[in-house]
Every structure is written in structure tokens, then in C-alpha cells.
Motif scaffolding. Structure first.
Motif, PDB file in Angstrom:
ATOM      1  N   VAL A   1       0.838  -1.201   0.000  1.00  0.00           N
ATOM      2  CA  VAL A   1       0.000   0.000   0.000  1.00  0.00           C
ATOM      3  C   VAL A   1       0.875   1.254   0.000  1.00  0.00           C
ATOM      4  O   VAL A   1       0.523   2.264  -0.614  1.00  0.00           O
ATOM      5  N   ALA A   2       2.029   1.189   0.645  1.00  0.00           N
ATOM      6  CA  ALA A   2       2.920   2.353   0.714  1.00  0.00           C
ATOM      7  C   ALA A   2       3.745   2.534  -0.553  1.00  0.00           C
ATOM      8  O   ALA A   2       4.210   3.643  -0.828  1.00  0.00           O
ATOM      9  N   ALA A   3       3.936   1.494  -1.342  1.00  0.00           N
ATOM     10  CA  ALA A   3       4.788   1.579  -2.534  1.00  0.00           C
ATOM     11  C   ALA A   3       4.309   2.621  -3.549  1.00  0.00           C
ATOM     12  O   ALA A   3       5.151   3.366  -4.080  1.00  0.00           O
ATOM     13  N   PRO A   4       3.013   2.739  -3.864  1.00  0.00           N
ATOM     14  CA  PRO A   4       2.606   3.787  -4.808  1.00  0.00           C
ATOM     15  C   PRO A   4       2.913   5.199  -4.325  1.00  0.00           C
ATOM     16  O   PRO A   4       3.304   6.053  -5.118  1.00  0.00           O
ATOM     17  N   VAL A   5       2.782   5.444  -3.030  1.00  0.00           N
ATOM     18  CA  VAL A   5       3.078   6.769  -2.492  1.00  0.00           C
ATOM     19  C   VAL A   5       4.577   7.052  -2.584  1.00  0.00           C
ATOM     20  O   VAL A   5       4.994   8.144  -2.975  1.00  0.00           O
ATOM     21  N   LEU A   6       5.387   6.059  -2.240  1.00  0.00           N
ATOM     22  CA  LEU A   6       6.838   6.251  -2.325  1.00  0.00           C
ATOM     23  C   LEU A   6       7.291   6.447  -3.766  1.00  0.00           C
ATOM     24  O   LEU A   6       8.158   7.287  -4.051  1.00  0.00           O
ATOM     25  N   PHE A   7       6.717   5.683  -4.684  1.00  0.00           N
ATOM     26  CA  PHE A   7       7.067   5.832  -6.094  1.00  0.00           C
ATOM     27  C   PHE A   7       6.635   7.205  -6.612  1.00  0.00           C
ATOM     28  O   PHE A   7       7.382   7.879  -7.328  1.00  0.00           O
ATOM     29  N   ALA A   8       5.444   7.650  -6.220  1.00  0.00           N
ATOM     30  CA  ALA A   8       4.965   8.967  -6.640  1.00  0.00           C
ATOM     31  C   ALA A   8       5.814  10.071  -6.024  1.00  0.00           C
ATOM     32  O   ALA A   8       6.088  11.086  -6.672  1.00  0.00           O
TER      33      ALA A   8
ATOM     34  N   GLY B   1      -0.394   9.356  -6.178  1.00  0.00           N
ATOM     35  CA  GLY B   1       0.133   8.263  -5.356  1.00  0.00           C
ATOM     36  C   GLY B   1      -0.799   7.906  -4.214  1.00  0.00           C
ATOM     37  O   GLY B   1      -1.035   6.724  -3.940  1.00  0.00           O
ATOM     38  N   PHE B   2      -1.342   8.920  -3.535  1.00  0.00           N
ATOM     39  CA  PHE B   2      -2.290   8.651  -2.451  1.00  0.00           C
ATOM     40  C   PHE B   2      -3.577   8.022  -2.980  1.00  0.00           C
ATOM     41  O   PHE B   2      -4.148   7.139  -2.334  1.00  0.00           O
ATOM     42  N   ALA B   3      -4.036   8.449  -4.151  1.00  0.00           N
ATOM     43  CA  ALA B   3      -5.252   7.867  -4.726  1.00  0.00           C
ATOM     44  C   ALA B   3      -5.039   6.402  -5.088  1.00  0.00           C
ATOM     45  O   ALA B   3      -5.899   5.551  -4.818  1.00  0.00           O
ATOM     46  N   ILE B   4      -3.900   6.093  -5.688  1.00  0.00           N
ATOM     47  CA  ILE B   4      -3.608   4.698  -6.037  1.00  0.00           C
ATOM     48  C   ILE B   4      -3.441   3.860  -4.774  1.00  0.00           C
ATOM     49  O   ILE B   4      -3.908   2.718  -4.704  1.00  0.00           O
ATOM     50  N   SER B   5      -2.797   4.429  -3.763  1.00  0.00           N
ATOM     51  CA  SER B   5      -2.627   3.723  -2.493  1.00  0.00           C
ATOM     52  C   SER B   5      -3.979   3.438  -1.847  1.00  0.00           C
ATOM     53  O   SER B   5      -4.207   2.346  -1.322  1.00  0.00           O
TER      54      SER B   5
END
Length: 99
Positions: free
Chosen positions: A24-31, A51-55
Motif C-alpha cells: 500500500v505504501a509503494a505507490p506513495v513512495l514511487f509517486a 500516489g495517495f489515490a492509487i494507495s
């Protein structure tokens, strides 16, 4: 004989990054990384919101499912290359019932 032995119950928990699971944290970190590379504040904000929306979407998708749901989904949907293939299981395109 001692009866107060401690039996650990949390050896196989999913990896956490703070309070979030890693998937769940990976999209935010990538963004965050992509937004940092962009160099402007507006694109950084857009990347973080995305990133938050994808997470949020991933966390809703995982709700009430197996803890390794993300790994299982990736195994079924990623191509079978030497980097992503598993040795003990057949490829995902083989869907033959045995029995």
C-alpha cells in the motif's frame, strides 16, 4: 515444569512501513520519487495526490482478502519471465484441472 512459555504468533506478518503495508505504501513512495524528479511544486503535488489515490485504491482492493493478495495478483498478471517466475509452481497460463 514451567507452563508460562511464550508462543510467538506474529512471525509471518506482512512487511510494514509505519502503519502501512509495503504494497500500500509503494505507490506513495514511487509517486514521491517521480514528483521529486520532476522539479516543480505543481507536478510534485499532482504526483503525490495520484500516489495517495492509487494507495487508497489498493487498500480498498485488499480489504477482506488474503494478506498476500497483492503477491497472488501480481503472479497471475505479470509475464512469466525468469525474474518473475516461480520454480515450484506452473506458469499462470497453464490452467488445467487435475483430478
Amino acid at each position: 515444569m514451567r507452563t508460562d512459555t511464550y508462543i510467538p504468533r506474529r512471525l509471518d506478518d506482512a512487511w510494514k512501513l509505519g502503519f502501512w503495508d509495503v504494497d500500500v505504501a509503494a505507490p506513495v513512495l514511487f509517486a514521491f520519487f517521480i514528483g521529486y524528479l520532476s522539479g516543480t511544486k505543481v507536478s510534485f503535488a499532482v504526483c503525490m495526490v495520484t500516489g495517495f489515490a492509487i494507495s487508497r485504491w489498493v487498500s480498498k482492493l485488499k480489504a477482506d482478502k488474503h494478506p498476500a493478495f497483492a503477491v497472488h495478483w501480481l503472479w497471475w498478471h505479470l509475464p512469466s519471465t525468469p525474474l518473475t517466475s516461480l520454480r515450484a509452481t506452473p506458469s499462470s497460463h497453464i490452467r488445467r484441472m487435475v483430478g
